[in-house]
Design an enzyme around this catalytic site. Sequence first.
Site, PDB file in Angstrom:
ATOM      1  N   ASP A 137       5.458  -8.412   2.069  1.00 37.80           N
ATOM      2  CA  ASP A 137       4.234  -8.856   2.778  1.00 37.80           C
ATOM      3  C   ASP A 137       3.899 -10.299   2.420  1.00 37.80           C
ATOM      4  O   ASP A 137       3.627 -11.111   3.304  1.00 37.80           O
ATOM      5  CB  ASP A 137       3.039  -7.896   2.561  1.00 37.80           C
ATOM      6  CG  ASP A 137       2.562  -7.752   1.125  1.00 37.80           C
ATOM      7  OD1 ASP A 137       3.281  -8.186   0.185  1.00 37.80           O
ATOM      8  OD2 ASP A 137       1.456  -7.199   0.930  1.00 37.80           O
ATOM      9  N   SER A 146      -2.674   2.214  -4.432  1.00 38.47           N
ATOM     10  CA  SER A 146      -3.679   1.406  -3.726  1.00 38.47           C
ATOM     11  C   SER A 146      -5.105   1.905  -3.847  1.00 38.47           C
ATOM     12  O   SER A 146      -5.876   1.860  -2.887  1.00 38.47           O
ATOM     13  CB  SER A 146      -3.334   1.273  -2.234  1.00 38.47           C
ATOM     14  OG  SER A 146      -2.379   0.293  -2.088  1.00 38.47           O
ATOM     15  N   SER A 147      -5.460   2.354  -5.043  1.00 37.01           N
ATOM     16  CA  SER A 147      -6.866   2.732  -5.225  1.00 37.01           C
ATOM     17  C   SER A 147      -7.753   1.502  -5.033  1.00 37.01           C
ATOM     18  O   SER A 147      -8.881   1.617  -4.543  1.00 37.01           O
ATOM     19  CB  SER A 147      -7.087   3.341  -6.613  1.00 37.01           C
ATOM     20  OG  SER A 147      -6.687   2.435  -7.613  1.00 37.01           O
ATOM     21  N   ASP A 171      -1.405  -3.309   1.595  1.00 40.48           N
ATOM     22  CA  ASP A 171      -2.191  -2.131   1.206  1.00 40.48           C
ATOM     23  C   ASP A 171      -3.391  -1.963   2.135  1.00 40.48           C
ATOM     24  O   ASP A 171      -3.694  -0.857   2.584  1.00 40.48           O
ATOM     25  CB  ASP A 171      -2.660  -2.277  -0.247  1.00 40.48           C
ATOM     26  CG  ASP A 171      -1.498  -2.502  -1.198  1.00 40.48           C
ATOM     27  OD1 ASP A 171      -0.361  -2.135  -0.842  1.00 40.48           O
ATOM     28  OD2 ASP A 171      -1.721  -3.047  -2.291  1.00 40.48           O
TER      29      ASP A 171
HETATM   30  C1  GLA Z   1       1.061  -4.629  -4.272  1.00 41.50           C
HETATM   31  C2  GLA Z   1       0.300  -5.635  -3.399  1.00 41.50           C
HETATM   32  C3  GLA Z   1       0.875  -5.646  -1.984  1.00 41.50           C
HETATM   33  C4  GLA Z   1       2.391  -5.809  -1.988  1.00 41.50           C
HETATM   34  C5  GLA Z   1       3.035  -4.844  -2.969  1.00 41.50           C
HETATM   35  C6  GLA Z   1       4.506  -5.073  -3.111  1.00 41.50           C
HETATM   36  O1  GLA Z   1       0.832  -3.330  -3.820  1.00 41.50           O
HETATM   37  O2  GLA Z   1      -1.053  -5.285  -3.348  1.00 41.50           O
HETATM   38  O3  GLA Z   1       0.245  -6.677  -1.247  1.00 41.50           O
HETATM   39  O4  GLA Z   1       2.755  -7.130  -2.254  1.00 41.50           O
HETATM   40  O5  GLA Z   1       2.445  -4.912  -4.249  1.00 41.50           O
HETATM   41  O6  GLA Z   1       5.163  -4.746  -1.933  1.00 41.50           O
END
Ligand code: GLA
Length: 362
Positions: A21, A107-108, A153
């Site tokens: 990303d 992703s909390s 995320d």
């Molecule tokens: C974390 C970051 C995302 C992404 C991932 C790796 O989750 O929050 O933006 O860069 O790492 O893919």
Amino acid sequence: MDDVRRWQVPGRVNLIGEHLDHNGGAALPIAIDRSLLVKARRRTDGTVNVWSRGERASFPVETVPGDVSDWSAYPAGVVWALRESGVPVTGADLVLESTLPVGAGLSSSAALTCGVALALDDLAGAGRPREELARVAQRAENDYVGVPTGLMDQYAVLFAQEGHAVHLDFGVDPPSAEPVPADWGDDGLVLAVIDTGVHHELAAGEYAERRRECAAIASELELSALASIGLDGLLSLTDETAKARARHVLTESTRVRGAVTALRRRDWAQFGAMLTSSHESLRDDFAVSCEELDVAVDAALASEALGARMTGGGFGGSAIALMRPEQVDRLRARVEAAFADRSWAAPTVFTVRPSPAAALLP
Ligand code: GLA
């Protein structure tokens, strides 16, 4: 209590397309059936109160970066970023209840920032599009909390669909989000998550370092983003570390395309193989795995998983494995034993389903 609005906000698992990303590439996350519930009520006195895990934080709506540095920096950052974007936040009471483990790489933090952004936007009657709220949530994390994450995320949390993965492309502005059926369940498979218990926030500095490395390589090759690198560009690099980082970005982009095709064809052997080679690339070329994640992936593969990999930013957090449901207990026993042998705290194993994006509950 009629004036309380309730938002259910999922965590995410990225199936493949890691660290792309922030390089203008692609990712393929699902939202999961572990979520954060945000209960929100409007206030007009300029105060925001947040209750979470038995703690309460309070701050004024005029908060600016630097005011708070504990967990409440996440909601405070959203208030700041929303107001900066012109949404009139007048205050709120927010109660957060979660079934999403914190620091597990699920992703909390995006669930929190996106959930608070949705709730406050709604209380203000602003009706900002989700693309904009994703950027508000990212800005809260980047410029208030101080973690330089990309947008994957937030997009997973805000644009996922039940029963689907979402194919995100960060090479266009705004990023595109295309649903792809993720129906391994119909073919008798499950997606297991192994939460290593190693908390990845501690490694925020290493995440930032990888971002800097990638940006430097892109600029050396005069590319607007590293994901547009080709074989010639890769071969022209002389520094071995830079070459390895770029090789991950190039090969991972190819794997995302292959994984999307495999998913559409329900070719689980091929899909699983992509997951495992993604892990090898993250471990060997991008160097964002850790021993616990490698042990978890090895345990999954030894338990007949079709494929397994770390998910998320790395340096801890969780691994995922695609497997038959009857193998999950075997995986749990194997990974618990492997962790116990090394005197590491016990990991947690559970399965997740492709779930809907954040939504207002009736
Ligand atoms: C974390 C970051 C995302 C992404 C991932 C790796 O989750 O929050 O933006 O860069 O790492 O893919």
